[in-house]
Write an enzyme that holds these catalytic residues in place. Sequence first.
Site, PDB file in Angstrom:
ATOM      1  N   LYS A   1      -1.236  -3.168  -2.611  1.00 40.80           N
ATOM      2  CA  LYS A   1      -1.558  -3.170  -3.832  1.00 40.80           C
ATOM      3  C   LYS A   1      -0.983  -3.920  -5.114  1.00 40.80           C
ATOM      4  O   LYS A   1      -1.234  -3.889  -6.439  1.00 40.80           O
ATOM      5  CB  LYS A   1      -0.374  -2.194  -4.405  1.00 40.80           C
ATOM      6  CG  LYS A   1      -0.838  -0.597  -3.681  1.00 40.80           C
ATOM      7  CD  LYS A   1      -1.726  -0.312  -3.851  1.00 40.80           C
ATOM      8  CE  LYS A   1      -2.404   1.571  -2.814  1.00 40.80           C
ATOM      9  NZ  LYS A   1      -2.256   1.198  -1.646  1.00 40.80           N
TER      10      LYS A   1
HETATM   11  C1  LIG Z   1      -2.914   1.825  -1.447  1.00 39.65           C
HETATM   12  C2  LIG Z   1      -2.813   1.427   0.356  1.00 39.65           C
HETATM   13  C3  LIG Z   1      -4.079   1.978   1.310  1.00 39.65           C
HETATM   14  C4  LIG Z   1      -5.160   2.479   0.648  1.00 39.65           C
HETATM   15  O1  LIG Z   1      -6.058   2.142  -0.339  1.00 39.65           O
HETATM   16  P1  LIG Z   1      -6.864   3.145  -1.186  1.00 39.65           P
HETATM   17  O2  LIG Z   1      -7.318   1.335  -2.250  1.00 39.65           O
HETATM   18  O3  LIG Z   1      -6.529   4.015  -1.576  1.00 39.65           O
HETATM   19  O4  LIG Z   1      -8.225   3.152  -0.171  1.00 39.65           O
HETATM   20  C5  LIG Z   1      -4.685   1.476   2.374  1.00 39.65           C
HETATM   21  N1  LIG Z   1      -2.949   0.447   3.106  1.00 39.65           N
HETATM   22  C6  LIG Z   1      -1.521   0.963   2.003  1.00 39.65           C
HETATM   23  C7  LIG Z   1      -0.549  -0.233   3.437  1.00 39.65           C
HETATM   24  C8  LIG Z   1      -2.075   0.840   1.621  1.00 39.65           C
HETATM   25  O5  LIG Z   1      -0.842   0.777   0.580  1.00 39.65           O
END
Ligand SMILES: *Cc1c(COP(=O)(O)O)cnc(C)c1O
Length: 469
Positions: free
Chosen positions: A113
């Site tokens: 993120k």
């Molecule tokens: C947010 C997240 C996901 C999922 O990603 P999306 O964009 O919601 O599909 C997978 N793994 C981790 C560690 C995340 O923080």
Amino acid sequence: MKYVSTRGGMEPQSFSDILLEGLATDGGLAIPQQVPQVSAQMLESWRPLSYPELAAQVLGLFVDDIPAEDLARLTQAAYAPGVFASEDVVPVKPLKGSLSLLGLSEGPTLAFKDMAMQFLGQVFEYVLQRRGTTLNVVGATSGDTGSAAEYALKGKKGVSVFMLSPHGRMSAFQRAQMYSLQDANIFNVAVEGVFDDCQDIVKALAGDLAFKEQYRLGAVNSINWARISAQIVYYFWGWLRATTGPGQQVSFAVPSGNFGNILSGHMARKMGLPIRRLVLATNENNVLEEFFRTGIYRPRSAADTHATSSPSMDISRASNFERFVFDLVGQDASEVRRLWDELGGKGYFDLSSHQPEFESKYGFVAGASSHADRLATIRRVHQETGVLIDPHTADGVKVAEAYLEDGIPMLALETALPAKFGETILEATGKLAPVPAHLAGLDSLPQRVDVLPNDAERVRQYVRERAQV
Ligand SMILES: *Cc1c(COP(=O)(O)O)cnc(C)c1O
């Protein structure tokens, strides 16, 4: 290039306008009017670029109202050496054979993120200062979005952050990371419910247009287009690192929840990046895997959402999915509206007539992983390669292994580092995951969080009393 809505009811807007909004005014999601195309020649010319330079090029195709030199400054600041632990920003780490990890978790909160959020933090401050206004970000997090947003926006001028998280559903490390921030513009709210409840509250607040306007609510959740566009960059980066010349194909495996990450891969593929397969991996919350297998999209209720050991994927209603469905139905906004009406009425919609296209036209395949799969994958990868992966990445690696092909690099997206999920790493390997030196002692810092009932009214009142005006 301008942005329109998947539901067809929004006048074309610029990048900076949709940057500060959540949902489009008609309840749909913002999408580019035309998808920019990248030729093989252009792609080859990008090989020597650093990550921030590449980001300026790719994002420049989507940003219509920020001068190129300003954008380059923003990407340099977002992907600066002090912010990301790896010199490459996004390292490619070979596992074995054609399988490698695409290291997206070198940022301050150890999850992918940060890739989008660090850019968002820079571009928010830039646009707000240029417009002389302020913004109150109200968001929901299942763990990683919240801390990434808070680390990207803490101390930034003109922005406050109200982050809703499901009470008691995040890992100890995730809680320590978010709740230990003491910055005056950061507010942590633990809601007595699951992630989807948090997301519903955010929707309720943002859907109250008078409230939204008066308190200038902004969104940083995964429907934010700026995040999707910033994530497109690393698909290009991964392709450039895994290939040596034009036209070579690469597959990507993506641990998925809200369909944000893999949607960026879908966009990169539409832009002309030679992506063979987009391998979607879910955990036990397999709404998306079910869709790609059957063509039926049946979101589940909060009560039917399992709390798993890959908690950032415990999502049963994928908020970005509508952008993909828009493409599936031939970009017919009235059909998107009809499907979402149907969803509201029946609780599902059926696109099984399109099912054969999912792979042949869009490259999508999918698989699901369980707690036992995660443990076995973490343990096996560690034994075989010496590399420790986190439970989300393990979901991706597990499903990726079913789709390996000779001669086609498979990049499994490393969406978090194992240190964030120490309990599961301990269960899998018998040892705790190493915590990066700069984060040691995090869990003994004082925490700042307010627990509120699962009630939009109470949260509205909370925001009203603390918002920047
Ligand atoms: C947010 C997240 C996901 C999922 O990603 P999306 O964009 O919601 O599909 C997978 N793994 C981790 C560690 C995340 O923080």
